[in-house]
Motif scaffolding. Sequence first.
Motif, mmCIF file in Angstrom:
data_model
loop_
_atom_site.group_PDB
_atom_site.id
_atom_site.type_symbol
_atom_site.label_atom_id
_atom_site.label_comp_id
_atom_site.label_asym_id
_atom_site.label_seq_id
_atom_site.Cartn_x
_atom_site.Cartn_y
_atom_site.Cartn_z
ATOM 1 N N ARG A 75 0.622 -1.423 -0.212
ATOM 2 C CA ARG A 75 0.422 -0.237 -0.003
ATOM 3 C C ARG A 75 1.420 1.517 0.215
ATOM 4 N N LEU A 76 0.245 2.737 -0.051
ATOM 5 C CA LEU A 76 0.880 3.612 -0.749
ATOM 6 C C LEU A 76 2.390 3.949 -1.546
ATOM 7 N N LYS A 77 2.282 3.132 -2.253
ATOM 8 C CA LYS A 77 3.410 3.410 -3.504
ATOM 9 C C LYS A 77 4.702 2.565 -2.970
ATOM 10 N N GLY A 78 4.444 1.271 -1.741
ATOM 11 C CA GLY A 78 5.320 0.686 -1.260
ATOM 12 C C GLY A 78 5.942 -0.346 -3.006
ATOM 13 N N ASN A 79 7.506 -0.590 -2.656
ATOM 14 C CA ASN A 79 7.704 -1.205 -3.767
ATOM 15 C C ASN A 79 8.187 -2.425 -3.088
ATOM 16 N N ASN A 80 8.324 -2.989 -4.421
ATOM 17 C CA ASN A 80 8.246 -4.499 -4.689
ATOM 18 C C ASN A 80 9.295 -5.537 -5.772
ATOM 19 N N TYR A 81 9.872 -6.004 -5.759
ATOM 20 C CA TYR A 81 11.610 -6.386 -6.223
ATOM 21 C C TYR A 81 11.626 -8.093 -7.297
ATOM 22 N N THR A 82 11.430 -7.956 -8.556
ATOM 23 C CA THR A 82 12.184 -9.494 -8.611
ATOM 24 C C THR A 82 13.863 -9.485 -8.416
ATOM 25 N N GLY A 83 14.197 -10.969 -8.559
ATOM 26 C CA GLY A 83 14.922 -11.274 -8.390
ATOM 27 C C GLY A 83 16.083 -10.336 -9.356
ATOM 28 N N TYR A 84 17.318 -10.539 -8.805
ATOM 29 C CA TYR A 84 18.505 -9.826 -9.650
ATOM 30 C C TYR A 84 18.975 -11.127 -11.138
ATOM 31 N N HIS A 85 19.071 -10.827 -12.131
ATOM 32 C CA HIS A 85 19.258 -11.948 -13.106
ATOM 33 C C HIS A 85 20.377 -11.142 -13.879
ATOM 34 N N GLN A 86 21.447 -12.140 -14.738
ATOM 35 C CA GLN A 86 22.113 -11.258 -15.322
ATOM 36 C C GLN A 86 21.579 -11.193 -17.013
ATOM 37 N N LYS A 87 22.327 -10.032 -17.072
ATOM 38 C CA LYS A 87 21.844 -9.857 -18.469
ATOM 39 C C LYS A 87 22.972 -10.698 -19.467
ATOM 40 N N ALA A 88 22.005 -10.852 -21.232
ATOM 41 C CA ALA A 88 22.317 -12.388 -21.445
ATOM 42 C C ALA A 88 22.958 -11.303 -22.986
ATOM 43 N N THR A 89 22.714 -10.589 -22.595
ATOM 44 C CA THR A 89 22.506 -8.953 -24.435
ATOM 45 C C THR A 89 23.597 -8.247 -23.910
ATOM 46 N N ASN A 90 24.116 -7.112 -24.382
ATOM 47 C CA ASN A 90 24.672 -5.731 -23.927
ATOM 48 C C ASN A 90 23.216 -4.776 -24.352
ATOM 49 N N ASN A 92 19.333 4.366 -18.313
ATOM 50 C CA ASN A 92 19.732 5.171 -18.680
ATOM 51 C C ASN A 92 21.402 5.366 -18.230
ATOM 52 N N THR A 93 21.726 4.428 -18.469
ATOM 53 C CA THR A 93 23.040 4.254 -18.627
ATOM 54 C C THR A 93 23.462 2.868 -18.962
ATOM 55 N N ASN A 94 24.702 2.183 -19.585
ATOM 56 C CA ASN A 94 25.316 1.129 -20.057
ATOM 57 C C ASN A 94 25.400 -0.515 -19.417
ATOM 58 N N LYS A 95 24.981 -0.739 -19.452
ATOM 59 C CA LYS A 95 24.876 -2.418 -19.025
ATOM 60 C C LYS A 95 25.174 -3.592 -20.271
ATOM 61 N N ASP A 96 26.211 -3.533 -20.024
ATOM 62 C CA ASP A 96 26.341 -5.161 -20.869
ATOM 63 C C ASP A 96 26.604 -6.408 -20.291
ATOM 64 N N LYS A 97 26.157 -7.469 -21.082
ATOM 65 C CA LYS A 97 26.012 -8.725 -21.210
ATOM 66 C C LYS A 97 26.804 -9.046 -19.717
ATOM 67 N N GLY A 98 26.610 -9.612 -18.789
ATOM 68 C CA GLY A 98 26.930 -10.297 -17.408
ATOM 69 C C GLY A 98 26.663 -9.251 -16.605
ATOM 70 N N ASN A 99 25.947 -8.036 -16.482
ATOM 71 C CA ASN A 99 25.517 -7.297 -15.290
ATOM 72 C C ASN A 99 24.233 -8.076 -15.116
ATOM 73 N N SER A 100 24.398 -7.685 -13.773
ATOM 74 C CA SER A 100 23.619 -8.282 -12.959
ATOM 75 C C SER A 100 21.809 -6.816 -12.736
ATOM 76 N N ILE A 101 20.865 -7.393 -13.574
ATOM 77 C CA ILE A 101 19.730 -6.065 -13.052
ATOM 78 C C ILE A 101 18.108 -6.818 -12.404
ATOM 79 N N ARG A 102 17.479 -6.320 -11.947
ATOM 80 C CA ARG A 102 16.383 -6.459 -11.301
ATOM 81 C C ARG A 102 15.432 -5.900 -11.625
ATOM 82 N N MET A 103 14.353 -5.631 -11.620
ATOM 83 C CA MET A 103 13.245 -4.666 -12.306
ATOM 84 C C MET A 103 12.342 -5.100 -10.621
#
Length: 113
Positions: A21-36, A81-92
């Motif tokens: 509630r009240l715009k609290g956040n939730n997140y996926t787990g981190y995943h390694q990027k497969a592309t650039n 808004n930044t460069n993230k190459d293959k192998g970097n960890s990203i979550r949503m």
Amino acid sequence: MALLAPVSAAEVGYVGYKLPRLKGNNYTGYHQKATNDDYIRNIVENVSNTSTVNFWAQDHSGDISSKYNQKVGSVAKIIFNTNKDKGNSIRMAMENGKLSTGYAFVAGRVNFR
């Protein structure tokens, strides 16, 4: 609800993610990027107790994209808004798009590329 089969190893389904509630956040787990590629693609398949959800990308340092507002059936290309190459960890990250006092839920698929 049946989820469609992933189109690539980088695509991950998410089901029943609680949006606090009240715009609290939730997140996926981190995943390694497969592309650039400097974006992820998100497909919203179901929401409950809201009509709209905000999504954005993060790395271990914090936000790396703007917020994208989505509804059921929408597809968003969440551009970094930044460069993230293959192998970097990203979550949503995600939050209820409405300032409500109840919990909402969302399900869909995200391609971490």
